[in-house]
Design an enzyme around this catalytic site. Structure first.
Site, PDB file in Angstrom:
ATOM      1  N   THR A 171       0.797  -1.358  -0.059  1.00  0.00           N
ATOM      2  CA  THR A 171      -0.046   0.121   0.016  1.00  0.00           C
ATOM      3  C   THR A 171       0.921   1.340  -0.059  1.00  0.00           C
ATOM      4  O   THR A 171       2.018   1.467   0.621  1.00  0.00           O
ATOM      5  CB  THR A 171      -0.913   0.010   1.299  1.00  0.00           C
TER       6      THR A 171
ATOM      7  N   GLU B   9       0.259   3.546   1.765  1.00  0.00           N
ATOM      8  CA  GLU B   9       0.392   4.011   3.292  1.00  0.00           C
ATOM      9  C   GLU B   9       1.892   3.821   3.703  1.00  0.00           C
ATOM     10  O   GLU B   9       2.222   4.292   4.649  1.00  0.00           O
ATOM     11  CB  GLU B   9      -0.707   3.418   4.286  1.00  0.00           C
TER      12      GLU B   9
ATOM     13  N   LYS C 145       2.095  -3.473   7.142  1.00  0.00           N
ATOM     14  CA  LYS C 145       2.319  -3.786   5.642  1.00  0.00           C
ATOM     15  C   LYS C 145       3.632  -3.729   5.395  1.00  0.00           C
ATOM     16  O   LYS C 145       3.854  -4.464   4.310  1.00  0.00           O
ATOM     17  CB  LYS C 145       1.342  -2.530   5.083  1.00  0.00           C
TER      18      LYS C 145
HETATM   19  P1  NDP Z   1     -11.427  -4.856   2.649  1.00  0.00           P
HETATM   20  O1  NDP Z   1     -11.160  -4.171   4.080  1.00  0.00           O
HETATM   21  O2  NDP Z   1     -12.413  -4.320   1.901  1.00  0.00           O
HETATM   22  O3  NDP Z   1     -11.155  -6.438   2.746  1.00  0.00           O
HETATM   23  C1  NDP Z   1     -10.234  -6.958   3.834  1.00  0.00           C
HETATM   24  C2  NDP Z   1     -10.446  -8.372   3.893  1.00  0.00           C
HETATM   25  O4  NDP Z   1      -9.804  -8.950   4.562  1.00  0.00           O
HETATM   26  C3  NDP Z   1     -12.056  -8.798   4.122  1.00  0.00           C
HETATM   27  O5  NDP Z   1     -12.380  -9.869   3.383  1.00  0.00           O
HETATM   28  C4  NDP Z   1     -11.703  -9.363   5.542  1.00  0.00           C
HETATM   29  O6  NDP Z   1     -12.736 -10.326   6.141  1.00  0.00           O
HETATM   30  C5  NDP Z   1     -10.566 -10.090   5.540  1.00  0.00           C
HETATM   31  N1  NDP Z   1      -9.751 -10.276   6.693  1.00  0.00           N
HETATM   32  C6  NDP Z   1      -9.617  -9.418   7.710  1.00  0.00           C
HETATM   33  N2  NDP Z   1      -9.034 -10.073   8.793  1.00  0.00           N
HETATM   34  C7  NDP Z   1      -8.855 -11.410   8.486  1.00  0.00           C
HETATM   35  C8  NDP Z   1      -8.261 -12.643   9.121  1.00  0.00           C
HETATM   36  N3  NDP Z   1      -7.759 -12.361  10.341  1.00  0.00           N
HETATM   37  N4  NDP Z   1      -8.269 -13.616   8.146  1.00  0.00           N
HETATM   38  C9  NDP Z   1      -8.976 -13.831   7.203  1.00  0.00           C
HETATM   39  N5  NDP Z   1      -9.303 -12.732   6.546  1.00  0.00           N
HETATM   40  C10 NDP Z   1      -9.482 -11.480   7.111  1.00  0.00           C
HETATM   41  O7  NDP Z   1     -10.082  -4.274   2.000  1.00  0.00           O
HETATM   42  P2  NDP Z   1      -9.817  -3.943   0.398  1.00  0.00           P
HETATM   43  O8  NDP Z   1     -10.544  -4.915  -0.392  1.00  0.00           O
HETATM   44  O9  NDP Z   1     -10.288  -2.600   0.043  1.00  0.00           O
HETATM   45  O10 NDP Z   1      -8.255  -4.293   0.165  1.00  0.00           O
HETATM   46  C11 NDP Z   1      -7.523  -5.509  -0.239  1.00  0.00           C
HETATM   47  C12 NDP Z   1      -6.241  -5.360   0.480  1.00  0.00           C
HETATM   48  O11 NDP Z   1      -5.292  -4.311  -0.372  1.00  0.00           O
HETATM   49  C13 NDP Z   1      -6.115  -5.161   1.866  1.00  0.00           C
HETATM   50  O12 NDP Z   1      -4.958  -6.110   2.195  1.00  0.00           O
HETATM   51  C14 NDP Z   1      -5.683  -3.753   1.966  1.00  0.00           C
HETATM   52  O13 NDP Z   1      -4.990  -3.517   2.998  1.00  0.00           O
HETATM   53  C15 NDP Z   1      -4.972  -3.614   0.555  1.00  0.00           C
HETATM   54  N6  NDP Z   1      -4.842  -2.390   0.070  1.00  0.00           N
HETATM   55  C16 NDP Z   1      -6.283  -1.660  -0.083  1.00  0.00           C
HETATM   56  C17 NDP Z   1      -6.056  -0.322  -0.712  1.00  0.00           C
HETATM   57  C18 NDP Z   1      -7.318   0.155  -1.241  1.00  0.00           C
HETATM   58  O14 NDP Z   1      -7.340   1.531  -1.314  1.00  0.00           O
HETATM   59  N7  NDP Z   1      -8.612  -0.519  -1.083  1.00  0.00           N
HETATM   60  C19 NDP Z   1      -4.725   0.088  -1.336  1.00  0.00           C
HETATM   61  C20 NDP Z   1      -3.791  -0.545  -0.992  1.00  0.00           C
HETATM   62  C21 NDP Z   1      -3.796  -1.631  -0.338  1.00  0.00           C
HETATM   63  P3  NDP Z   1     -14.107  -9.579   6.724  1.00  0.00           P
HETATM   64  O15 NDP Z   1     -15.048  -9.417   5.527  1.00  0.00           O
HETATM   65  O16 NDP Z   1     -14.581 -11.038   7.342  1.00  0.00           O
HETATM   66  O17 NDP Z   1     -13.798  -8.385   7.288  1.00  0.00           O
HETATM   67  P1  GDR Z   2      -6.783   5.625   4.036  1.00  0.00           P
HETATM   68  O1  GDR Z   2      -8.204   5.791   3.594  1.00  0.00           O
HETATM   69  O2  GDR Z   2      -6.612   5.960   5.265  1.00  0.00           O
HETATM   70  O3  GDR Z   2      -5.999   6.416   2.835  1.00  0.00           O
HETATM   71  O4  GDR Z   2      -6.617   4.041   3.695  1.00  0.00           O
HETATM   72  P2  GDR Z   2      -9.317   6.437   4.279  1.00  0.00           P
HETATM   73  O5  GDR Z   2     -10.527   6.544   3.278  1.00  0.00           O
HETATM   74  O6  GDR Z   2      -9.929   5.736   5.571  1.00  0.00           O
HETATM   75  O7  GDR Z   2      -8.992   7.830   4.452  1.00  0.00           O
HETATM   76  C1  GDR Z   2      -8.641   8.870   3.590  1.00  0.00           C
HETATM   77  C2  GDR Z   2      -8.161  10.365   4.165  1.00  0.00           C
HETATM   78  O8  GDR Z   2      -9.541  10.795   4.580  1.00  0.00           O
HETATM   79  C3  GDR Z   2      -9.453  11.341   5.770  1.00  0.00           C
HETATM   80  N1  GDR Z   2     -10.699  11.617   6.606  1.00  0.00           N
HETATM   81  C4  GDR Z   2     -11.269  10.517   6.621  1.00  0.00           C
HETATM   82  N2  GDR Z   2     -11.217   9.111   6.766  1.00  0.00           N
HETATM   83  C5  GDR Z   2     -12.240   8.539   7.117  1.00  0.00           C
HETATM   84  N3  GDR Z   2     -12.258   6.890   7.070  1.00  0.00           N
HETATM   85  N4  GDR Z   2     -13.468   8.880   7.831  1.00  0.00           N
HETATM   86  C6  GDR Z   2     -13.501  10.275   8.038  1.00  0.00           C
HETATM   87  O9  GDR Z   2     -14.496  10.545   8.171  1.00  0.00           O
HETATM   88  C7  GDR Z   2     -12.596  11.108   7.316  1.00  0.00           C
HETATM   89  N5  GDR Z   2     -12.501  12.258   7.350  1.00  0.00           N
HETATM   90  C8  GDR Z   2     -11.178  12.791   6.714  1.00  0.00           C
HETATM   91  C9  GDR Z   2      -8.502  10.353   6.477  1.00  0.00           C
HETATM   92  O10 GDR Z   2      -7.977  11.092   7.737  1.00  0.00           O
HETATM   93  C10 GDR Z   2      -7.399  10.291   5.204  1.00  0.00           C
HETATM   94  O11 GDR Z   2      -6.478  11.289   5.227  1.00  0.00           O
HETATM   95  C11 GDR Z   2      -7.055   3.304   2.495  1.00  0.00           C
HETATM   96  C12 GDR Z   2      -7.308   1.917   2.946  1.00  0.00           C
HETATM   97  O12 GDR Z   2      -8.101   1.158   2.219  1.00  0.00           O
HETATM   98  C13 GDR Z   2      -5.921   1.202   3.272  1.00  0.00           C
HETATM   99  O13 GDR Z   2      -6.312  -0.289   3.529  1.00  0.00           O
HETATM  100  C14 GDR Z   2      -5.119   1.417   1.977  1.00  0.00           C
HETATM  101  O14 GDR Z   2      -3.887   0.679   2.210  1.00  0.00           O
HETATM  102  C15 GDR Z   2      -4.857   2.960   1.849  1.00  0.00           C
HETATM  103  O15 GDR Z   2      -6.168   3.385   1.326  1.00  0.00           O
HETATM  104  C16 GDR Z   2      -3.895   2.952   0.356  1.00  0.00           C
END
Ligand code: NDP
Ligand code: GDR
Length: 344
Positions: free
Chosen positions: A127, A129, A155
């Site tokens: 990520t 992050e 991560k």
């Molecule tokens: P989600 O939070 O939507 O999905 C996370 C998944 O992980 C869910 O299916 C969750 O299951 C599962 N999970 C959590 N804990 C466990 C565990 N202990 N054992 C098995 N499964 C578990 O994430 P995204 O689909 O958005 O992201 C996918 C991956 O990519 C993640 O690793 C995230 O950190 C990474 N990522 C995401 C980005 C984004 O912008 N979306 C950007 C960069 C990286 P449950 O439904 O039960 O909670």
């Molecule tokens: P992020 O996503 O932290 O970048 O991680 P998120 O959407 O939670 O926050 C983005 C930015 O918005 C600001 N923010 C808020 N965020 C949330 N969630 N709720 C609020 O009310 C709010 N107000 C302002 C946050 O402070 C932040 O700066 C996501 C996740 O999908 C990670 O798993 C992934 O790795 C990164 O994106 C890339």
């Protein structure tokens, strides 16, 4: 016919990746956690929940024994490790759980591959992050890391373990450093979906005002469906490697708020600053967004913007959907769901 394991199939990316791999003819073993109520709504929305080549397996990434027996039983061609405690805000409250799942979980899979079949190809969901505190703009595969949350640190451990197993044992482990990617299937705790869902509710008269935290944070937001294609391409390459996937455009949370209201035909203006900042509907004078400090984080990532030219050059991958198109798609989906009384 190829076989893949996707950990985290109930999440946003897991659902899109399952759809993609099923279209490509794979057998997909998707893992989900045992919970008191099942959580397959994303797979259902994509119409793949009952696909004959989709096998749903109960699994927890923190359990090494289960991980080893899953890999032994399925012996797949590819493993996509998408499971994580992925919410940055919660990682400050649950740093240890986050480390177990998001950090050590990846190691469990790498160990299983090393012990059972080192030919299995492995994708680690890394990520932006990990870049955290801004060291360079835009961020590339060679930008130094400086994570700013327990999630980012966990991560980073998983990323380096993937690199280490690649270098130590010759495992095909690729790490995708993905910038934020969103969709109508995004969880409602993340800011874009929180905004589009709230905007839809305000438009439909179901909510008066939404509350947000830091509006100044800048993110590089792309469309999740395109990003899972990039994951797949990483595992089809000749060599394992690390790739950034991003759009190379950054906007503030405030800009996204304006865009989402515009998509719902509401014209807003921002008034005040800091914790008293609000967004007001110009037509009615109603306050539709205010700040709640409880959404601020102990440490923030201020600016993310990625350069994915390596992925374009070597994988032929490029983000296509604009942020305006993505925002419109999300607002429309949330308008539809809220009108139907069916919002997840
Ligand atoms: P989600 O939070 O939507 O999905 C996370 C998944 O992980 C869910 O299916 C969750 O299951 C599962 N999970 C959590 N804990 C466990 C565990 N202990 N054992 C098995 N499964 C578990 O994430 P995204 O689909 O958005 O992201 C996918 C991956 O990519 C993640 O690793 C995230 O950190 C990474 N990522 C995401 C980005 C984004 O912008 N979306 C950007 C960069 C990286 P449950 O439904 O039960 O909670
Ligand atoms: P992020 O996503 O932290 O970048 O991680 P998120 O959407 O939670 O926050 C983005 C930015 O918005 C600001 N923010 C808020 N965020 C949330 N969630 N709720 C609020 O009310 C709010 N107000 C302002 C946050 O402070 C932040 O700066 C996501 C996740 O999908 C990670 O798993 C992934 O790795 C990164 O994106 C890339």
């Amino acid at each position: 016919m190829r076989t893949a394991i996707i950990t985290g199939i109930t999440g946003q990316d897991g659902a899109y990746l399952a759809q993609l791999l099923l279209e490509k003819g794979y057998h997909v073993y998707g893992t989900y956690r045992r919970t008191s109520s099942v959580n397959f709504w994303r797979l259902e929305e994509l119409g793949v929940a009952k696909h004959e080549r989709l096998h749903l397996v109960e699994f927890d990434l923190t359990d090494l024994g289960t991980t080893i027996s899953l890999v032994q039983k399925v012996n797949p061609d590819e493993i996509y490790n998408l499971a994580a405690q992925s919410f940055v805000g919660v990682s400050f409250e649950q740093p240890s759980t986050t480390a177990q799942i998001t950090g050590l979980g990846a190691l469990h899979l790498l160990e299983a591959i090393r012990l059972i079949n080192p030919k299995i190809r492995f994708y680690q969901a890394s990520t932006s992050e990990m870049f955290g505190k801004v060291q360079a703009v835009p961020q590339t595969e060679s930008t130094p890391f400086y994570p700013r949350s327990p999630y980012g640190v966990a991560k980073l451990y998983a990323h380096w373990m993937t690199v280490n197993y690649r270098e130590s044992y010759g495992i095909f482990g690729s790490s995708g450093i993905l910038f934020n990617h969103e969709s109508p299937l995004r969880g409602r705790e993340f800011v874009t979906r929180k905004i589009t869902d709230s905007v839809a509710k305000i438009r439909l008269g179901m909510l008066d005002c939404m509350e947000l935290g830091n509006l100044d944070a800048k993110r590089d937001w792309g469309y999740a469906k395109e990003y899972v294609e990039g994951m797949w391409r990483m595992l089809q390459a000749d060599e394992p490697d690390t790739f950034v996937l991003a759009t190379n455009r950054t906007e503030t949370v405030r800009d996204f708020v304006t865009m989402a209201f515009k998509a719902a035909a509401i014209d807003v203006e921002f008034r005040g600053s800091g914790e008293t900042e609000t967004a007001v509907d110009r037509a009615t004078g109603r306050t539709v967004m205010r700040i709640n400090p409880k959404f601020h984080r102990p440490a923030e990532v201020d600016l993310l913007i990625g350069d994915s030219s390596k992925a374009e050059r070597e994988l032929g991958w490029r983000a296509q959907t604009t942020l305006e198109q993505l925002c419109q798609m999300m607002v429309e989906a949330d308008m539809r769901r809220n009108s139907d009384g069916n919002s997840f």
